[in-house]
Design an enzyme around this catalytic site. Structure first.
Site, PDB file in Angstrom:
ATOM      1  N   VAL A 289     -21.077   0.166  -5.671  1.00 51.00           N
ATOM      2  CA  VAL A 289     -21.043  -1.290  -5.157  1.00 51.00           C
ATOM      3  C   VAL A 289     -22.444  -1.611  -4.647  1.00 51.00           C
ATOM      4  O   VAL A 289     -23.176  -2.419  -5.422  1.00 51.00           O
ATOM      5  CB  VAL A 289     -20.070  -1.652  -4.156  1.00 51.00           C
ATOM      6  CG1 VAL A 289     -20.142  -3.348  -4.079  1.00 51.00           C
ATOM      7  CG2 VAL A 289     -18.542  -1.423  -4.639  1.00 51.00           C
ATOM      8  N   GLY A 290     -22.965  -0.868  -3.661  1.00 50.94           N
ATOM      9  CA  GLY A 290     -24.345  -1.337  -3.023  1.00 50.94           C
ATOM     10  C   GLY A 290     -25.580  -1.205  -4.270  1.00 50.94           C
ATOM     11  O   GLY A 290     -26.138  -2.196  -4.195  1.00 50.94           O
TER      12      GLY A 290
ATOM     13  N   LYS B  29       0.948  -1.302   0.031  1.00 51.73           N
ATOM     14  CA  LYS B  29      -0.026   0.005  -0.024  1.00 51.73           C
ATOM     15  C   LYS B  29       0.870   1.065   0.115  1.00 51.73           C
ATOM     16  O   LYS B  29       1.918   1.197   0.484  1.00 51.73           O
ATOM     17  CB  LYS B  29      -0.866   0.043   1.402  1.00 51.73           C
ATOM     18  CG  LYS B  29      -2.013   0.834   1.176  1.00 51.73           C
ATOM     19  CD  LYS B  29      -3.214   0.060   0.475  1.00 51.73           C
ATOM     20  CE  LYS B  29      -4.420   0.886   0.543  1.00 51.73           C
ATOM     21  NZ  LYS B  29      -5.696   0.187  -0.255  1.00 51.73           N
TER      22      LYS B  29
ATOM     23  N   GLY C 157     -24.143   2.957  -2.910  1.00 50.47           N
ATOM     24  CA  GLY C 157     -23.111   3.721  -3.864  1.00 50.47           C
ATOM     25  C   GLY C 157     -22.779   2.959  -4.877  1.00 50.47           C
ATOM     26  O   GLY C 157     -23.638   2.080  -5.466  1.00 50.47           O
TER      27      GLY C 157
ATOM     28  N   GLY D 296     -26.073   1.553   2.042  1.00 53.25           N
ATOM     29  CA  GLY D 296     -25.133   2.112   1.165  1.00 53.25           C
ATOM     30  C   GLY D 296     -25.683   1.868  -0.387  1.00 53.25           C
ATOM     31  O   GLY D 296     -25.449   0.757  -0.630  1.00 53.25           O
TER      32      GLY D 296
HETATM   33  P1  NAD Z   1     -19.438   4.706  -2.555  1.00 51.94           P
HETATM   34  O1  NAD Z   1     -18.651   5.747  -1.762  1.00 51.94           O
HETATM   35  O2  NAD Z   1     -19.831   4.799  -3.986  1.00 51.94           O
HETATM   36  O3  NAD Z   1     -20.737   4.193  -1.715  1.00 51.94           O
HETATM   37  C1  NAD Z   1     -20.935   4.194  -0.201  1.00 51.94           C
HETATM   38  C2  NAD Z   1     -22.269   4.695   0.149  1.00 51.94           C
HETATM   39  O4  NAD Z   1     -22.602   4.367   1.345  1.00 51.94           O
HETATM   40  C3  NAD Z   1     -22.604   6.177  -0.142  1.00 51.94           C
HETATM   41  O5  NAD Z   1     -23.696   6.373  -1.257  1.00 51.94           O
HETATM   42  C4  NAD Z   1     -22.664   6.756   0.934  1.00 51.94           C
HETATM   43  O6  NAD Z   1     -23.604   7.737   0.940  1.00 51.94           O
HETATM   44  C5  NAD Z   1     -23.463   5.745   1.541  1.00 51.94           C
HETATM   45  N1  NAD Z   1     -22.997   5.790   3.121  1.00 51.94           N
HETATM   46  C6  NAD Z   1     -22.172   6.526   3.689  1.00 51.94           C
HETATM   47  N2  NAD Z   1     -22.344   6.243   5.229  1.00 51.94           N
HETATM   48  C7  NAD Z   1     -23.698   5.761   5.398  1.00 51.94           C
HETATM   49  C8  NAD Z   1     -24.281   5.363   6.558  1.00 51.94           C
HETATM   50  N3  NAD Z   1     -23.981   5.808   7.718  1.00 51.94           N
HETATM   51  N4  NAD Z   1     -25.620   4.860   6.343  1.00 51.94           N
HETATM   52  C9  NAD Z   1     -25.885   4.475   4.887  1.00 51.94           C
HETATM   53  N5  NAD Z   1     -25.277   4.916   3.873  1.00 51.94           N
HETATM   54  C10 NAD Z   1     -24.069   5.621   4.047  1.00 51.94           C
HETATM   55  O7  NAD Z   1     -18.468   3.272  -2.253  1.00 51.94           O
HETATM   56  P2  NAD Z   1     -18.396   1.972  -2.982  1.00 51.94           P
HETATM   57  O8  NAD Z   1     -17.432   2.141  -4.110  1.00 51.94           O
HETATM   58  O9  NAD Z   1     -19.743   1.601  -3.249  1.00 51.94           O
HETATM   59  O10 NAD Z   1     -17.731   1.105  -1.816  1.00 51.94           O
HETATM   60  C11 NAD Z   1     -18.682   0.624  -0.635  1.00 51.94           C
HETATM   61  C12 NAD Z   1     -17.836  -0.074   0.260  1.00 51.94           C
HETATM   62  O11 NAD Z   1     -17.305  -1.085  -0.296  1.00 51.94           O
HETATM   63  C13 NAD Z   1     -16.774   0.738   0.839  1.00 51.94           C
HETATM   64  O12 NAD Z   1     -16.422   0.371   2.388  1.00 51.94           O
HETATM   65  C14 NAD Z   1     -15.539   0.477   0.100  1.00 51.94           C
HETATM   66  O13 NAD Z   1     -14.303   0.661   0.721  1.00 51.94           O
HETATM   67  C15 NAD Z   1     -15.900  -1.117  -0.033  1.00 51.94           C
HETATM   68  N6  NAD Z   1     -15.227  -1.504  -1.480  1.00 51.94           N
HETATM   69  C16 NAD Z   1     -15.231  -1.068  -2.310  1.00 51.94           C
HETATM   70  C17 NAD Z   1     -14.700  -1.744  -3.662  1.00 51.94           C
HETATM   71  C18 NAD Z   1     -15.033  -1.069  -5.004  1.00 51.94           C
HETATM   72  O14 NAD Z   1     -14.699  -1.659  -6.064  1.00 51.94           O
HETATM   73  N7  NAD Z   1     -15.642  -0.015  -5.238  1.00 51.94           N
HETATM   74  C19 NAD Z   1     -13.737  -2.714  -3.369  1.00 51.94           C
HETATM   75  C20 NAD Z   1     -13.660  -3.152  -2.053  1.00 51.94           C
HETATM   76  C21 NAD Z   1     -14.237  -2.785  -1.148  1.00 51.94           C
END
Ligand code: NAD
Length: 352
Positions: A188-189, A80, A186, A184
């Site tokens: 991924v969700g 990292k 976002g 969430g």
């Molecule tokens: P993102 O920022 O696009 O989505 C996260 C969502 O969570 C946002 O819409 C945000 O508003 C919401 N959120 C934040 N706090 C909240 C709360 N208290 N209650 C409800 N919703 C809340 O991120 P992402 O890329 O979708 O990633 C989601 C998670 O997965 C993160 O923890 C990230 O580290 C992990 N992750 C992502 C990837 C990837 O490929 N993007 C890979 C491995 C792990």
């Protein structure tokens, strides 16, 4: 600031510090272990209050990448990098150029990629100085769509495969009619919600912003829930897809679900929470195993030759790995997060 006796040091192979005064760059690269292959891990830019905080973060995150890559069947080690500074205030192309030179100076022992505060544009600037910058090319998509370099579709598909495997193990059922709460909406969700909807699951969703929730209600027939209610719902599965430490003493006290399986990193507030989940008969899919789709994606995009099908097959191995963990956890009466750590160590300490 101590390094070798730092509480997070954990036998790191290589920790490098770099300062370029003209470019305003202060950065650290940590390479935890390269037994299985060169270390891969994103570059994070963050306004750390001091270099000690940055060192703690980079050591912890690079170790996590060793475990993640080992469990994802990748010929990669863990590393990292962190840049000290607020990306919105002090980031410049000159700084990214200097970071590219820093990464290059390790001669391929460490590959960097995107993380908080670093964009694909930043990576492309670094890539002018080094061949060891991942996440700038996109050739493959697990479902044959156009790949744009965003790993979230692969992460979401891997999480979907993992939710399916977890439900099969815990409930002896497929996903049809299974009630899933997603925290969430976002990158991924939301994509996970689409997969689950297509498989017949009933969705309950929340976010602190309305856009993704409104869309899921409209397009996927999901039920919108207040953020503070999501972990106490009467559902079968909770999928943390927002931030870390969401499985904590407070959420545990109201949790009714029999499965926890989602994308967020560092879901358990403490490792001991995994023991409580095991005692309560709740199946927990270890976060770094189920969310490895992103790193699997980056690996395939950099291979000399891969294919959409090879990427998809690799993502689907996440389900097999989880089954192995669940069966061993049951047989040994141990928490799944602890079993995952042991299997990962067996793999990287024995060079695969
Ligand atoms: P993102 O920022 O696009 O989505 C996260 C969502 O969570 C946002 O819409 C945000 O508003 C919401 N959120 C934040 N706090 C909240 C709360 N208290 N209650 C409800 N919703 C809340 O991120 P992402 O890329 O979708 O990633 C989601 C998670 O997965 C993160 O923890 C990230 O580290 C992990 N992750 C992502 C990837 C990837 O490929 N993007 C890979 C491995 C792990």
């Amino acid at each position: 600031m101590s390094v070798f006796d730092h509480s997070e040091f954990d036998n790191h192979e290589h920790v490098a510090f770099y300062h370029d005064e003209a470019a305003g760059l202060s950065a650290i690269i940590a390479v935890h272990n390269t037994n299985l292959g060169p270390a891969l891990g994103g570059c994070r830019m963050w306004p750390y209050v001091n270099s000690a905080e940055a060192l703690t973060d980079v050591l912890r995150l690079s170790k996590g990448m060793t475990y993640k890559s080992a469990m994802a069947n990748l010929k990669l080690g863990g590393g990292k990098s962190v840049i000290i500074g607020d990306p919105r205030k002090v980031k410049t192309p000159e700084m990214m150029t200097a970071m590219g030179k820093f990464v290059d100076s390790l001669g391929g022992k460490y590959f960097t990629a995107e993380d908080s505060g670093i964009s694909v544009t930043d990576l492309k600037t670094m890539a002018q100085e080094s061949d060891y910058i991942a996440g700038t090319k996109a050739h493959y998509h697990y479902a044959g769509e156009t790949a744009d370099g965003n790993p979230a579709p692969s992460t979401a598909y891997g999480v979907f495969v993992g939710v399916k495997a977890s439900v099969e193990h815990a409930l002896k059922s497929d996903l049809n009619g299974v009630r899933v709460a997603i925290q969430g909406m976002g990158h991924v969700g939301y994509r996970l919600a689409e997969h689950l909807h297509n498989a017949g699951a009933k969705l309950f969703v929340t976010d602190i912003y309305p856009e993704g929730v409104d869309r899921a209600v409209k397009e996927l027939g999901a039920t919108a829930v207040a953020p503070e209610e999501i972990y106490g719902l009467d559902v079968d599965v909770v999928a943390p897809c927002a931030m870390g430490a969401s499985i904590n003493d407070e959420t545990l006290s109201t949790l009714k679900a029999k499965v926890i399986a989602g994308a967020a990193n560092n879901q358990l507030a403490r490792e001991e929470i995994g023991d409580v989940l095991q005692e309560r008969g709740i199946v927990y899919a270890p976060d770094y195993v189920i969310n490895a789709g992103g790193v699997i994606d980056i690996y395939h995009q950099r291979m000399e030759s891969s294919s959409n099908e090879a990427l998809r097959d690799h993502l689907e191995q996440i389900g097999d790995t989880l089954k192995e963990i669940f069966e061993r956890a049951d047989a040994e009466g141990r928490a799944t997060n602890r079993v995952a750590n042991v299997i990962a160590e067996e793999r990287f300490k024995n060079k695969g």
